[in-house]
Design an enzyme around this catalytic site. Structure first.
Site, PDB file in Angstrom:
ATOM      1  N   ALA B  46       0.717  -1.167   0.028  1.00 38.98           N
ATOM      2  CA  ALA B  46       0.086   0.083  -0.251  1.00 38.98           C
ATOM      3  C   ALA B  46       0.980   1.356  -0.027  1.00 38.98           C
ATOM      4  CB  ALA B  46      -0.850  -0.067   1.160  1.00 38.98           C
ATOM      5  N   ARG B 332     -11.300 -19.322   4.530  1.00 41.10           N
ATOM      6  CA  ARG B 332     -10.485 -19.776   5.843  1.00 41.10           C
ATOM      7  C   ARG B 332     -11.207 -19.777   7.119  1.00 41.10           C
ATOM      8  NH1 ARG B 332      -5.731 -15.413   3.855  1.00 41.10           N
ATOM      9  NH2 ARG B 332      -5.043 -16.768   2.261  1.00 41.10           N
ATOM     10  N   ARG B 437     -11.631 -12.191   5.170  1.00 39.45           N
ATOM     11  CA  ARG B 437     -10.784 -11.839   3.945  1.00 39.45           C
ATOM     12  C   ARG B 437     -10.491 -12.965   3.079  1.00 39.45           C
ATOM     13  NH1 ARG B 437      -5.755 -12.111   2.006  1.00 39.45           N
ATOM     14  NH2 ARG B 437      -4.696 -12.544   3.938  1.00 39.45           N
TER      15      ARG B 437
HETATM   16  C1  LIG Z   1       2.704 -14.774   5.848  1.00 43.48           C
HETATM   17  C2  LIG Z   1       1.724 -14.225   4.929  1.00 43.48           C
HETATM   18  C3  LIG Z   1       1.341 -14.454   3.714  1.00 43.48           C
HETATM   19  C4  LIG Z   1       0.436 -13.689   3.022  1.00 43.48           C
HETATM   20  N1  LIG Z   1       0.025 -14.401   1.862  1.00 43.48           N
HETATM   21  C5  LIG Z   1      -1.024 -13.329   1.088  1.00 43.48           C
HETATM   22  C6  LIG Z   1      -1.385 -13.815  -0.087  1.00 43.48           C
HETATM   23  O1  LIG Z   1      -0.979 -14.924  -0.684  1.00 43.48           O
HETATM   24  N2  LIG Z   1      -2.251 -13.031  -0.751  1.00 43.48           N
HETATM   25  C7  LIG Z   1      -2.789 -11.986  -0.214  1.00 43.48           C
HETATM   26  O2  LIG Z   1      -3.441 -11.364  -0.792  1.00 43.48           O
HETATM   27  N3  LIG Z   1      -2.439 -11.628   1.076  1.00 43.48           N
HETATM   28  C8  LIG Z   1      -1.670 -12.433   1.853  1.00 43.48           C
HETATM   29  N4  LIG Z   1      -1.311 -11.707   2.908  1.00 43.48           N
HETATM   30  C9  LIG Z   1      -1.572 -10.555   3.435  1.00 43.48           C
HETATM   31  C10 LIG Z   1      -0.766  -9.616   2.969  1.00 43.48           C
HETATM   32  O3  LIG Z   1       0.712  -9.844   2.622  1.00 43.48           O
HETATM   33  C11 LIG Z   1      -0.943  -8.123   3.769  1.00 43.48           C
HETATM   34  O4  LIG Z   1      -2.176  -8.227   4.173  1.00 43.48           O
HETATM   35  C12 LIG Z   1      -0.666  -7.133   3.020  1.00 43.48           C
HETATM   36  O5  LIG Z   1       0.722  -7.310   2.119  1.00 43.48           O
HETATM   37  C13 LIG Z   1      -0.202  -5.978   4.076  1.00 43.48           C
HETATM   38  O6  LIG Z   1       0.277  -4.811   3.190  1.00 43.48           O
HETATM   39  P1  LIG Z   1       0.394  -3.400   3.674  1.00 43.48           P
HETATM   40  O7  LIG Z   1       0.927  -2.453   2.721  1.00 43.48           O
HETATM   41  O8  LIG Z   1      -1.081  -2.933   4.236  1.00 43.48           O
HETATM   42  O9  LIG Z   1       1.447  -3.331   5.245  1.00 43.48           O
HETATM   43  P2  LIG Z   1       2.855  -3.992   5.138  1.00 43.48           P
HETATM   44  O10 LIG Z   1       3.466  -4.716   4.141  1.00 43.48           O
HETATM   45  O11 LIG Z   1       2.718  -4.856   6.581  1.00 43.48           O
HETATM   46  O12 LIG Z   1       3.709  -2.648   5.467  1.00 43.48           O
HETATM   47  C14 LIG Z   1       3.802  -1.996   6.667  1.00 43.48           C
HETATM   48  C15 LIG Z   1       4.524  -0.929   6.322  1.00 43.48           C
HETATM   49  O13 LIG Z   1       4.381  -0.004   7.492  1.00 43.48           O
HETATM   50  C16 LIG Z   1       5.555   0.290   8.241  1.00 43.48           C
HETATM   51  N5  LIG Z   1       5.113   0.655   9.418  1.00 43.48           N
HETATM   52  C17 LIG Z   1       4.394  -0.025  10.473  1.00 43.48           C
HETATM   53  N6  LIG Z   1       4.389   0.633  11.673  1.00 43.48           N
HETATM   54  C18 LIG Z   1       5.189   1.731  11.442  1.00 43.48           C
HETATM   55  C19 LIG Z   1       5.253   2.890  12.394  1.00 43.48           C
HETATM   56  N7  LIG Z   1       4.692   2.948  13.435  1.00 43.48           N
HETATM   57  N8  LIG Z   1       6.453   3.733  11.705  1.00 43.48           N
HETATM   58  C20 LIG Z   1       6.895   3.595  10.492  1.00 43.48           C
HETATM   59  N9  LIG Z   1       6.415   2.907   9.618  1.00 43.48           N
HETATM   60  C21 LIG Z   1       5.663   1.921  10.238  1.00 43.48           C
HETATM   61  C22 LIG Z   1       6.436  -0.933   7.846  1.00 43.48           C
HETATM   62  O14 LIG Z   1       7.909  -0.518   8.183  1.00 43.48           O
HETATM   63  C23 LIG Z   1       6.007  -1.502   6.618  1.00 43.48           C
HETATM   64  O15 LIG Z   1       6.960  -0.582   5.627  1.00 43.48           O
HETATM   65  C24 LIG Z   1      -0.277 -12.808   3.691  1.00 43.48           C
HETATM   66  C25 LIG Z   1       0.182 -12.363   5.103  1.00 43.48           C
HETATM   67  C26 LIG Z   1       1.229 -13.141   5.676  1.00 43.48           C
HETATM   68  C27 LIG Z   1       1.469 -12.536   7.061  1.00 43.48           C
END
Ligand SMILES: Cc1cc2nc3c(=O)[nH]c(=O)nc-3n(C[C@H](O)[C@H](O)[C@H](O)COP(=O)(O)OP(=O)(O)OC[C@H]3O[C@@H](n4cnc5c(N)ncnc54)[C@H](O)[C@@H]3O)c2cc1C
Ligand code: SF4
Ligand code: FES
Lengths: 250, 643
Positions: B46, B332, B437
């Site tokens: 994101a 799930r 989800r």
């Molecule tokens: C093992 C695993 C497998 C998965 N497989 C799938 C799949 O196959 N298909 C699917 O659709 N989804 C899957 N998911 C879910 C999906 O990966 C996540 O929901 C999604 O990638 C989240 O993306 P995001 O950008 O919202 O957050 P994240 O990728 O978690 O990024 C969070 C970011 O915020 C930053 N951050 C957090 N807190 C702070 C703070 N206080 N200050 C500064 N920076 C901060 C971190 O450094 C990071 O850069 C999986 C999840 C897991 C755990």
């Protein structure tokens, strides 16, 4: 099991560091290497000391954060394994285990086993991308990609950017990492327009960061947790050579 | 004061809403975009996609992450794949069907308009990723390959071996790097956001801690985007990365952002079971494995023969038995509860009895070991490293584990929270997945938000409310920054001053146990009431007896953890309160009091077809509840059936 742990301790980039020894008891074979360190740190905290700093995040071998030399080997004794995937069953009761940070001029120590790998990011920023802005892309299936090329690109793209290749190279060379990035994009049609300028800019930045040259030791391949083959280095060298002789694109 | 929860859903037919809204939104003249500074916290799918796309448009962007490189955000760990309604396999998929499956999969607890938009932009995501060089799997003809995921009867999941998240994130990271290289994104790695700064009720900046030097810094911006991921680590053991936290979202919550449906957590059915008390995290075995793996337990209670000695007729393929039409590919929540049910009844396998088999023998004899290796090689290898067993020969042992959080900051259709100028993207918001989800939909949502939604809606906000006159802009010299910074410093000082005896991890583990036992896969009024009594006590103990070694003006992982665990200790209470208040079962929220005779979740649409949005009212005080009623105009609310 019992082990003797020798760990590198260094307060920050500007302080001198040294090895510190500790006897550790109550380790189970099923613990991961980092869970062993968690336990050691818990003990240190309970004794009123400062825990050993180390980098880690996903603990499943994909984020590339964990990074340490274990008995002189990057990520430890098991092949194709990151530190976080290593388990204590790979060691014997009574073993002495030495842990040190990645050793390379281009990776300065931050604290204890934590190093600064931002040089890798700067190499990618120099050209490790396809300049496709968001929006307006053609349908994903409008361009066929032979399965062999796409599989080869994927083999290269499996690099997790951990830096073990640099740490284990006697020259501190980053060739395997850079070749993996270049090989990923060079094997796909989307990577063609900027293929040669990319190779040139990335290698230029690599040199500017203070990484050493490659003299074909292949220690990088041996230590790479994702088994990236050194053949990508020769492919990259060919692209860099071509870039300098036949292509004047910027 | 209750929230005014205007979802800002555009008028008109479902399929036209987004197109119409894009036309109605304010634009910012290209020359003026440079005058705006956008803060993006997070560099996962994101955050990286939003930061890159906004920068491409011409805004100045500051992007933050706590890891040492934006490429290491937790999105990297996603294995299985990403959904899109391309219908390449010609098996009957469409935007409408992806929309419908997602709404139904979420047990009718999400907003129709958001979910439709998600399905609508899903195809552009795949186009974008391929253009960036994401090496998705292909067939021999060179076309993109698809596989199936739970809750769907079509093949719409794109994947890159078992490393889809890594490849998508590298795509977004490359786009971000391109913008960093140009100088229009400033990247702040190893930097943690510790507060949002508001001025006259609008988000105007953040306070951060440099994790290397410990320095507290101020950053001003015209809009703030939180892309900080999910809060599954409130359970201590989860499939999330060790650093995943609720801190950014919770601190925003304290500054006025409503927190929606915190009790909606996803327990993933196929994870490697807990093996020892030293365990620090749980490892997921991707749902894609259920394409070829069959789930079973012995028919006889406590049967401890090795799996290979148990003949076919004495095995209970309970998912195929209970859900013949979806079989092993039920969603799930359904699969997790079914595993728990078998284990609770005493049919579980392994030493603890808390595991079921995931067996590939049939697929291997049908397709050969090589095909299975090509599909799932890295997952099998990961399993073997942890469990020290060869899954090509012996079935995997799996058990459910905390994986994803559907709850998050409440956002309207524009992804704006209840604080103007503060947006939430990706797993950090509550928007699209309702109470459960579907697999491969989080990657889709993170990238939809970052590439294709926020660039429009953030521009719209800036066009409408942004201050272009540099002299009138809020700067970091504003008293609101003094105040926020002082509060951050005071809190850390308070933590260090405790100087107690127990480690931070020990508190985190205890909190995790309370949550897993009382607010986990099955919840009751009794367990939740118990948790609500225990959490404040644990929090009190934390604040009087936690030990943080070292100081805060240096690299100190314990200071980072202390801040995060302190927030989990407050947030956990809101989660349990939400679970207690929602007197129904829906998706991942299973209140044991509310189930059908067959053990399926029983919703109460009359009273609970709403998003529950909590407002912070001070530490230890009961947060205030507001509701956004969910209107369903395009789907009929029915009992989900996967039979
Ligand atoms: C093992 C695993 C497998 C998965 N497989 C799938 C799949 O196959 N298909 C699917 O659709 N989804 C899957 N998911 C879910 C999906 O990966 C996540 O929901 C999604 O990638 C989240 O993306 P995001 O950008 O919202 O957050 P994240 O990728 O978690 O990024 C969070 C970011 O915020 C930053 N951050 C957090 N807190 C702070 C703070 N206080 N200050 C500064 N920076 C901060 C971190 O450094 C990071 O850069 C999986 C999840 C897991 C755990
Ligand atoms: S090439 Fe291998 S060793 Fe080097 S950074 Fe990539 S994954 Fe690590
Ligand atoms: S901690 Fe992520 S690869 Fe080791």
């Amino acid at each position: 099991m019992k082990i003797t742990l020798h760990a590198w301790r260094q307060k920050d980039a500007n302080s001198p560091g040294g090895m510190q020894t500790r006897e550790v008891d109550g380790i189970s074979k099923d613990m991961s290497f980092l869970e062993m360190l968690d336990k050691v740190n818990e003990d240190i905290i309970n004794e009123g000391g400062e825990p050993i700093a180390f980098d880690h995040d996903c603990r499943e071998g994909i984020c590339g954060t964990c990074s340490m030399m274990i008995n002189g080997q990057a990520h430890g004794p098991d092949g194709g394994t990151t530190t976080c995937q290593l388990h204590m069953r790979s060691f014997q009761d009574g073993d002495a285990i030495h842990i040190e940070p990645w050793r390379s001029r281009a990776f300065p120590v931050v604290r204890d086993l934590v190093v600064d790998r931002s040089s890798f990011d700067r190499i990618v920023q120099a050209g490790g991308f396809v300049s496709a802005n968001t929006g307006g892309c053609q349908d994903a299936n409008s361009q066929l990609v032979p399965k062999v090329s796409s599989d080869l690109a994927m083999d290269a793209a499996a690099c997790i950017g951990c830096g073990a290749c640099v740490a284990s190279c006697p020259n501190g060379s980053a060739m395997l990492f850079v070749a993996a990035k270049i090989g990923h994009l060079a094997n796909l049609p989307q990577g063609q327009p900027e293929r040669y300028s990319r190779a040139r800019s990335m290698v230029k930045q690599m040199d500017a960061e203070g990484f050493g040259a490659c003299s074909n030791h292949y220690e990088c391949e041996a230590s790479c947790p994702k088994d990236i083959p050194v053949t990508f280095i020769s492919d990259m060298n060919r692209d860099v050579l071509k870039a300098s002789t036949c292509h004047s694109d910027k | 004061m209750a929230f005014n929860l205007d979802s800002k859903i555009p008028e008109g037919p479902l399929a036209d809403k987004w197109t119409k809204h894009r036309f109605d939104m304010k634009l910012v003249n290209p020359a003026n975009k440079r005058k705006f500074n956008v803060i993006v916290v997070g560099s996962g799918l994101a955050g990286a996609s939003a930061a890159a796309s906004l920068s491409e448009l011409g805004y100045n962007v500051d992007c933050f992450c706590f890891q040492d490189s934006p490429r290491r955000a937790h999105s990297i760990a996603a294995q299985g794949g990403i959904n899109a309604a391309k219908n390449y396999p010609n098996d009957g998929d469409s935007v409408r069907r992806l929309f419908y499956d997602t709404i139904k999969g979420g047990d009718y607890r999400s907003r129709e308009a958001n979910v439709y938009r998600l399905a609508e932009v899903s195809n552009s995501i795949i186009d974008q990723c391929v253009a960036q060089g994401v090496p998705f799997a292909r067939d021999y003809g060179g076309l993109l390959d698809n596989r199936s995921f739970g809750g769907a009867q079509v093949s719409r999941t794109f994947y890159a071996r078992g490393q889809t998240g890594q490849q998508l994130l590298i795509g977004a990271y490359q786009a971000l790097s391109k913008e960093i290289g140009k100088g229009s994104v400033t990247m702040h790695t190893r930097t943690e956001m510790l507060d949002v700064v508001t001025v006259d009720g609008k988000a105007k900046g953040i306070i951060t801690r440099d994790l290397v030097s410990g320095e507290i810094k101020r950053h001003a911006g015209d809009a703030v985007l939180l892309c900080t991921g999910g809060y599954g680590n409130v359970f201590y053991l989860s499939t999330n990365a060790m650093g995943s936290n609720v801190t950014a979202a919770f601190r925003a919550h304290k500054k006025g952002a409503g927190f929606a449906n915190p009790c909606y957590t996803q327990i993933h059915p196929t994870c490697i079971p807990v093996s020892s008390e030293h365990q620090s995290k749980l490892t997921l075995m991707s749902e894609s494995l259920r394409n070829d793996g069959r789930v079973w337990v012995p028919k006889k209670k406590g049967d401890d023969r090795p799996p290979s000695d148990i003949p076919e007729g004495e095995r209970d393929y309970y998912l195929e038995r209970r859900y013949p039409s979806f079989g092993n590919l039920v969603p799930r929540d359904v699969a997790s509860r079914a595993a728990k049910e078998r284990c609770d009844e005493g049919f579980g396998v392994g030493e603890s009895g808390l595991a079921v088999y995931l067996d590939f023998a049939d697929a291997i004899s049908r397709l050969g070991e090589d095909t299975i290796r090509a599909r799932y090689g890295n997952l099998f290898q990961m399993y073997e490293k942890i469990a020290a067993e060869n899954p090509y020969k012996t079935p995997m042992r799996i058990f459910p584990a905390v994986h994803y959080t559907m709850g998050g900051l409440w956002v309207d259709y524009n992804l704006q929270t209840t604080v103007p100028g503060l947006f939430a993207l990706g797993e950090c918001n509550f928007s699209d997945h309702g109470a459960n989800r579907l697999g491969a939909s989080a990657l889709m949502q993170g990238l939809a938000d970052g590439y294709f939604v926020a660039p429009y809606t953030v521009s719209n906000y800036l066009g409408e409310h942004g201050e272009m006159d540099a002299a009138k802009k809020v700067t970091t010299a504003h008293p609101a920054f003094d105040e926020a910074e002082a509060a951050v410093i005071a809190r850390t000082e308070r933590l260090l001053a405790v100087n107690g005896k127990q480690s931070i991890d020990s508190f985190h583990k205890r909190l995790g146990l309370i949550m897993w036992d009382n607010c986990g896969m099955g919840r009751t009024k009794e367990t939740l009431t118990k948790a609500l009594e225990e959490i404040p006590k644990l929090r009190e103990e934390f604040w009087s007896d936690v030990r943080i070694p070292g100081g805060d003006k240096e690299f100190n992982a314990e200071v980072e953890k202390a801040n995060r665990v302190a927030d989990f200790l407050e947030f956990a209470e809101t989660m349990c309160l939400d679970a207690l208040t929602r007197e129904e079962s829906c998706g991942g929220h299973f209140r044991e009091e509310h189930q059908s005779g067959e053990g399926e979740a029983q919703r109460d649409d009359e009273n609970y077809a709403h998003a529950a949005v909590w407002e912070y009212t001070g530490e230890g005080n009961r947060p205030e509840l507001s509701m956004e009623q969910l209107e369903f105009e395009n789907v009929m609310l029915t009992t989900r059936s996967y039979k």
